[in-house]
Design a protein around this motif. Structure first.
Motif, short mmCIF file in Angstrom:
data_model
loop_
_atom_site.label_atom_id
_atom_site.label_comp_id
_atom_site.label_asym_id
_atom_site.label_seq_id
_atom_site.Cartn_x
_atom_site.Cartn_y
_atom_site.Cartn_z
N SER A 1 27.92 76.86 -74.75
CA SER A 1 29.15 76.91 -73.95
C SER A 1 29.03 77.84 -72.75
N VAL A 2 27.98 78.66 -72.71
CA VAL A 2 27.78 79.60 -71.61
C VAL A 2 26.99 78.93 -70.50
N ILE A 3 27.51 79.04 -69.29
CA ILE A 3 26.77 78.61 -68.10
C ILE A 3 26.15 79.88 -67.54
N LEU A 4 24.85 79.96 -67.59
CA LEU A 4 24.13 81.17 -67.20
C LEU A 4 23.08 80.81 -66.15
N ARG A 5 23.11 81.53 -65.04
CA ARG A 5 22.16 81.26 -63.98
C ARG A 5 21.58 82.56 -63.41
N THR A 6 20.34 82.47 -63.00
CA THR A 6 19.69 83.54 -62.25
C THR A 6 20.03 83.33 -60.78
N VAL A 7 20.38 84.41 -60.11
CA VAL A 7 20.69 84.36 -58.69
C VAL A 7 19.43 84.71 -57.91
N GLY B 1 14.32 83.45 -52.66
CA GLY B 1 13.34 83.27 -53.72
C GLY B 1 13.15 84.44 -54.66
N ALA B 2 13.73 85.59 -54.35
CA ALA B 2 13.61 86.77 -55.21
C ALA B 2 14.80 86.85 -56.16
N VAL B 3 14.58 87.33 -57.38
CA VAL B 3 15.67 87.49 -58.34
C VAL B 3 16.58 88.62 -57.87
N ALA B 4 17.82 88.26 -57.56
CA ALA B 4 18.80 89.23 -57.06
C ALA B 4 19.81 89.62 -58.12
N GLY B 5 19.91 88.83 -59.20
CA GLY B 5 20.90 89.12 -60.23
C GLY B 5 21.14 87.91 -61.10
N HIS B 6 22.29 87.90 -61.75
CA HIS B 6 22.66 86.77 -62.60
C HIS B 6 24.16 86.54 -62.52
N ALA B 7 24.56 85.34 -62.92
CA ALA B 7 25.97 84.97 -62.91
C ALA B 7 26.21 84.03 -64.09
N ALA B 8 27.43 84.12 -64.66
CA ALA B 8 27.71 83.31 -65.84
C ALA B 8 29.19 82.98 -65.94
N VAL B 9 29.44 81.88 -66.66
CA VAL B 9 30.78 81.50 -67.09
C VAL B 9 30.72 81.46 -68.61
N PHE B 10 31.72 82.06 -69.26
CA PHE B 10 31.71 82.12 -70.72
C PHE B 10 33.13 82.11 -71.25
N GLY B 11 33.25 81.96 -72.56
CA GLY B 11 34.54 82.04 -73.23
C GLY B 11 35.07 80.68 -73.62
N PRO B 12 36.13 80.68 -74.45
CA PRO B 12 36.71 79.42 -74.90
C PRO B 12 37.36 78.66 -73.74
N PRO B 13 37.57 77.35 -73.89
CA PRO B 13 38.06 76.52 -72.79
C PRO B 13 39.31 77.06 -72.07
N ALA B 14 40.26 77.60 -72.79
CA ALA B 14 41.50 78.06 -72.14
C ALA B 14 41.36 79.45 -71.53
N GLU B 15 40.23 80.12 -71.78
CA GLU B 15 40.07 81.50 -71.33
C GLU B 15 38.71 81.73 -70.67
N ARG B 16 38.21 80.75 -69.95
CA ARG B 16 36.88 80.87 -69.33
C ARG B 16 36.87 82.03 -68.33
N LEU C 1 28.33 78.97 -58.60
CA LEU C 1 28.60 79.01 -60.04
C LEU C 1 29.89 78.29 -60.40
N ILE C 2 30.96 78.54 -59.65
CA ILE C 2 32.24 77.93 -60.04
C ILE C 2 32.25 76.41 -59.81
N LYS C 3 31.31 75.91 -59.03
CA LYS C 3 31.17 74.45 -58.89
C LYS C 3 30.63 73.84 -60.18
N LEU C 4 29.93 74.63 -61.00
CA LEU C 4 29.33 74.14 -62.24
C LEU C 4 30.32 74.07 -63.39
N GLU C 5 31.48 74.72 -63.24
CA GLU C 5 32.50 74.76 -64.30
C GLU C 5 33.76 74.05 -63.82
N PRO C 6 34.04 72.84 -64.35
CA PRO C 6 35.22 72.11 -63.90
C PRO C 6 36.54 72.63 -64.46
N LEU C 7 36.49 73.36 -65.58
CA LEU C 7 37.73 73.83 -66.20
C LEU C 7 38.39 74.91 -65.35
#
Length: 156
Positions: free
Chosen positions: A54-60, A64-79, A102-108
């Motif tokens: 259920s976690v959308i996890l991406r390296t930023v 081309g260099a790793v600058a960080g990470h970003a994620a969407v997590f949690g139950p559907p009503a509380e993402r 990142l927010i384009k990857l989560e439709p909820l």
């Protein structure tokens, strides 16, 4: 600067560890967890997160260099969204570009986020991505050793 997201790779984890244990990153984020201080907790946290479908996890990546990470997590009503950009990459628009993708990857909707009230940079990133302040509270910030004001933001 070219900013992109990709799936997390094992080789990203040492960089994330460096970023999360940076005292300035911790001060800015304020609300930290055990995995920001202890490598064993860090390894267990990332193992759990990576195994949760259920976690959308991406390296930023920035140019081309790793600058960080970003994620969407949690139950559907509380993402919730979260992101960490390493200090070497602050002030370059990387957080905004990464969160936009990142927010384009989560439709909820709604999506939620929290930020220390004095973390103007993070609040600005969230607002540029369409989040609005929807509340405030106080919480204990381990990195600062005191109670702080927290801002709650929502993307509808």
């Amino acid at each position: 600067m070219g900013v992109s997201l990709r799936a997390l790779e094992d080789s990203d984890l040492p960089i994330f560890w460096q970023q999360l244990t940076d005292s300035e990153v911790q001060q800015m984020a304020a609300v930290t967890r055990k995995y920001h201080y202890d490598r064993g907790h860090f390894d267990r946290h990332w193992s759990k997160v990576r195994s949760d479908p259920s976690v959308i996890l991406r390296t930023v990546l920035a140019d081309g260099a790793v600058a960080g990470h970003a994620a969407v997590f949690g139950p559907p009503a509380e993402r919730e969204v979260t992101y960490v950009i390493g200090r070497a990459h602050w002030g370059q628009g990387i957080g905004t570009a990464a969160l936009t993708e990142l927010i384009k990857l989560e439709p909820l909707r709604p999506l939620h986020a929290d930020a220390a009230a004095d973390n103007a940079g993070s609040i600005r990133v969230l607002e540029k991505c369409g989040f609005t302040i929807t509340g405030k509270s106080r919480c204990f910030a381990r990195a600062r050793g005191e109670e702080i004001d927290l801002v709650h933001l929502t993307l509808r």
